[in-house]
Design a protein around this motif. Structure first.
Motif, PDB file in Angstrom:
ATOM      1  N   SER A 196       0.821  -1.206   0.000  1.00 58.94           N
ATOM      2  CA  SER A 196       0.000   0.000   0.000  1.00 58.94           C
ATOM      3  C   SER A 196       0.857   1.258   0.000  1.00 58.94           C
ATOM      4  N   SER A 197       0.414   2.266  -0.760  1.00 55.21           N
ATOM      5  CA  SER A 197       1.147   3.540  -0.809  1.00 55.21           C
ATOM      6  C   SER A 197       1.050   4.282   0.520  1.00 55.21           C
ATOM      7  N   ALA A 198       0.173   3.814   1.425  1.00 52.60           N
ATOM      8  CA  ALA A 198       0.092   4.415   2.754  1.00 52.60           C
ATOM      9  C   ALA A 198       1.363   4.145   3.561  1.00 52.60           C
ATOM     10  N   TRP A 199       2.119   3.125   3.132  1.00 49.49           N
ATOM     11  CA  TRP A 199       3.390   2.817   3.780  1.00 49.49           C
ATOM     12  C   TRP A 199       4.496   3.581   3.058  1.00 49.49           C
ATOM     13  N   ALA A 200       5.096   4.529   3.727  1.00 49.64           N
ATOM     14  CA  ALA A 200       6.183   5.304   3.126  1.00 49.64           C
ATOM     15  C   ALA A 200       7.411   4.424   2.917  1.00 49.64           C
ATOM     16  N   THR A 201       8.245   4.816   1.965  1.00 51.49           N
ATOM     17  CA  THR A 201       9.514   4.111   1.750  1.00 51.49           C
ATOM     18  C   THR A 201      10.303   4.106   3.053  1.00 51.49           C
ATOM     19  N   ARG A 202      10.921   2.974   3.360  1.00 49.22           N
ATOM     20  CA  ARG A 202      11.728   2.857   4.572  1.00 49.22           C
ATOM     21  C   ARG A 202      12.888   1.904   4.357  1.00 49.22           C
ATOM     22  N   THR A 203      13.942   2.098   5.110  1.00 47.42           N
ATOM     23  CA  THR A 203      15.102   1.210   5.068  1.00 47.42           C
ATOM     24  C   THR A 203      15.212   0.501   6.405  1.00 47.42           C
ATOM     25  N   GLN A 204      15.247  -0.826   6.349  1.00 51.73           N
ATOM     26  CA  GLN A 204      15.457  -1.612   7.558  1.00 51.73           C
ATOM     27  C   GLN A 204      16.865  -2.193   7.516  1.00 51.73           C
ATOM     28  N   THR A 205      17.562  -2.094   8.622  1.00 50.89           N
ATOM     29  CA  THR A 205      18.899  -2.666   8.742  1.00 50.89           C
ATOM     30  C   THR A 205      18.765  -3.991   9.463  1.00 50.89           C
ATOM     31  N   LEU A 206      19.234  -5.049   8.786  1.00 52.67           N
ATOM     32  CA  LEU A 206      19.071  -6.373   9.373  1.00 52.67           C
ATOM     33  C   LEU A 206      20.133  -7.332   8.872  1.00 52.67           C
ATOM     34  N   SER A 207      20.293  -8.417   9.613  1.00 51.73           N
ATOM     35  CA  SER A 207      21.158  -9.516   9.199  1.00 51.73           C
ATOM     36  C   SER A 207      20.307 -10.774   9.092  1.00 51.73           C
ATOM     37  N   ILE A 208      20.782 -11.727   8.287  1.00 50.44           N
ATOM     38  CA  ILE A 208      20.087 -12.993   8.093  1.00 50.44           C
ATOM     39  C   ILE A 208      20.938 -14.088   8.731  1.00 50.44           C
ATOM     40  N   THR A 220      25.832 -16.482  10.856  1.00 50.39           N
ATOM     41  CA  THR A 220      25.434 -15.389   9.969  1.00 50.39           C
ATOM     42  C   THR A 220      25.471 -15.872   8.524  1.00 50.39           C
ATOM     43  N   ILE A 221      24.362 -15.730   7.832  1.00 47.79           N
ATOM     44  CA  ILE A 221      24.287 -16.036   6.398  1.00 47.79           C
ATOM     45  C   ILE A 221      24.610 -14.777   5.596  1.00 47.79           C
ATOM     46  N   VAL A 222      23.990 -13.661   5.982  1.00 51.19           N
ATOM     47  CA  VAL A 222      24.255 -12.357   5.363  1.00 51.19           C
ATOM     48  C   VAL A 222      24.403 -11.346   6.497  1.00 51.19           C
ATOM     49  N   GLY A 223      25.509 -10.626   6.507  1.00 49.31           N
ATOM     50  CA  GLY A 223      25.765  -9.647   7.561  1.00 49.31           C
ATOM     51  C   GLY A 223      24.809  -8.462   7.511  1.00 49.31           C
ATOM     52  N   SER A 224      24.856  -7.653   8.539  1.00 40.23           N
ATOM     53  CA  SER A 224      23.959  -6.508   8.689  1.00 40.23           C
ATOM     54  C   SER A 224      24.064  -5.555   7.503  1.00 40.23           C
ATOM     55  N   THR A 225      22.927  -5.301   6.877  1.00 47.11           N
ATOM     56  CA  THR A 225      22.836  -4.460   5.680  1.00 47.11           C
ATOM     57  C   THR A 225      21.523  -3.688   5.711  1.00 47.11           C
ATOM     58  N   GLY A 226      21.502  -2.503   5.124  1.00 44.21           N
ATOM     59  CA  GLY A 226      20.265  -1.741   4.996  1.00 44.21           C
ATOM     60  C   GLY A 226      19.529  -2.128   3.729  1.00 44.21           C
ATOM     61  N   TYR A 227      18.233  -2.448   3.847  1.00 37.42           N
ATOM     62  CA  TYR A 227      17.400  -2.830   2.706  1.00 37.42           C
ATOM     63  C   TYR A 227      16.242  -1.839   2.601  1.00 37.42           C
ATOM     64  N   ARG A 236      16.527 -16.715  10.764  1.00 32.94           N
ATOM     65  CA  ARG A 236      16.201 -15.591  11.639  1.00 32.94           C
ATOM     66  C   ARG A 236      16.632 -14.286  10.993  1.00 32.94           C
ATOM     67  N   LEU A 237      15.755 -13.285  11.053  1.00 31.63           N
ATOM     68  CA  LEU A 237      16.084 -11.919  10.656  1.00 31.63           C
ATOM     69  C   LEU A 237      16.305 -11.127  11.932  1.00 31.63           C
ATOM     70  N   ASN A 238      17.489 -10.546  12.082  1.00 41.77           N
ATOM     71  CA  ASN A 238      17.816  -9.745  13.250  1.00 41.77           C
ATOM     72  C   ASN A 238      17.802  -8.281  12.828  1.00 41.77           C
ATOM     73  N   VAL A 239      16.798  -7.538  13.279  1.00 40.34           N
ATOM     74  CA  VAL A 239      16.572  -6.161  12.837  1.00 40.34           C
ATOM     75  C   VAL A 239      17.150  -5.187  13.865  1.00 40.34           C
ATOM     76  N   THR A 240      17.991  -4.263  13.389  1.00 44.15           N
ATOM     77  CA  THR A 240      18.604  -3.297  14.305  1.00 44.15           C
ATOM     78  C   THR A 240      18.167  -1.851  14.061  1.00 44.15           C
ATOM     79  N   ALA A 241      17.484  -1.582  12.950  1.00 48.29           N
ATOM     80  CA  ALA A 241      17.017  -0.212  12.691  1.00 48.29           C
ATOM     81  C   ALA A 241      15.944  -0.234  11.616  1.00 48.29           C
ATOM     82  N   ASN A 242      15.085   0.793  11.650  1.00 49.17           N
ATOM     83  CA  ASN A 242      14.038   0.980  10.646  1.00 49.17           C
ATOM     84  C   ASN A 242      13.818   2.479  10.511  1.00 49.17           C
TER      85      ASN A 242
END
Length: 196
Positions: free
Chosen positions: A121-133, A144-151, A174-180
């Motif tokens: 939905s366009s009601a959700w503004a663009t955002r970047t989440q920083t997470l590792s897989i 760690t499969i993929v290190g912490s990256t902003g998506y 597991r997704l480990n989220v450190t910022a949004n």
């Protein structure tokens, strides 16, 4: 290990591996082995062994599987991210990082692609989440499969991010989220996991 008979080995040799083709993906097969000597005598069948072939390449291994989380806000539980509906979502406890979302694939599987979605939905503004897989075979020790990256999740492109990586055998992802940048919590509407 059904199908065409394997070539006979010389007496005393042990066959360590037999490859069988023509099997359907995501299907359980049960195998037994018999031996035949030069006189035509056949041994009783061995104990049965059951193996399940890998799923088809485009099968979402996470769909409908058991999930867990570090916590959630209101009704936005972790199971929303495997229900096949991009309009429902997991949202972690607000204003506390890190947070995590996890899925149990049910058995160890080779994976190499993760598709993350937020509501389109366009009601959700663009955002970047920083997470590792992260991945685990036992649910307690994670690598760690993929290190912490902003998506970046952008509604203009469907709020979907695809991450590919080297084939990894895991049962738990597991997704480990450190910022949004768009909300003070981890968010995920679908976590789709594929073998390729």
């Amino acid at each position: 290990m059904t199908g065409p008979a394997a070539a006979a080995s010389p007496p005393g040799d042990v066959v360590g591996k037999i490859t069988v083709g023509g099997l359907n993906p995501g299907t359980a097969y049960t195998f037994t082995v018999t031996a035949q000597d030069a006189a035509g005598n056949v041994s009783p069948a061995s104990n049965a062994v059951t193996q399940t072939t890998d799923p088809a390449t485009n099968t979402n291994l996470a769909r409908g599987k058991s999930t867990s989380e570090s916590g959630h806000n209101q009704v936005y539980g972790s199971g929303n991210a495997v229900d096949g509906d991009a309009n429902t979502y997991w949202e972690s406890v607000n204003s506390t990082f890190p947070q995590w979302w996890q899925v149990d694939l049910g058995s160890a599987s080779g994976i190499s692609r993760l598709v993350m979605k937020l509501p389109p939905s366009s009601a959700w503004a663009t955002r970047t989440q920083t997470l590792s897989i992260l991945g685990s075979t036992d649910g307690s020790a994670f690598d760690t499969i993929v290190g912490s990256t902003g998506y970046t999740f952008n509604p203009a492109t469907g709020s979907t991010v695809t991450v590919t990586f080297a084939n990894t055998i895991v049962r738990y992802v597991r997704l480990n989220v450190t910022a949004n940048s768009g909300w003070p919590a981890g968010q995920l509407s679908e976590g789709e996991i594929y073998s390729a």
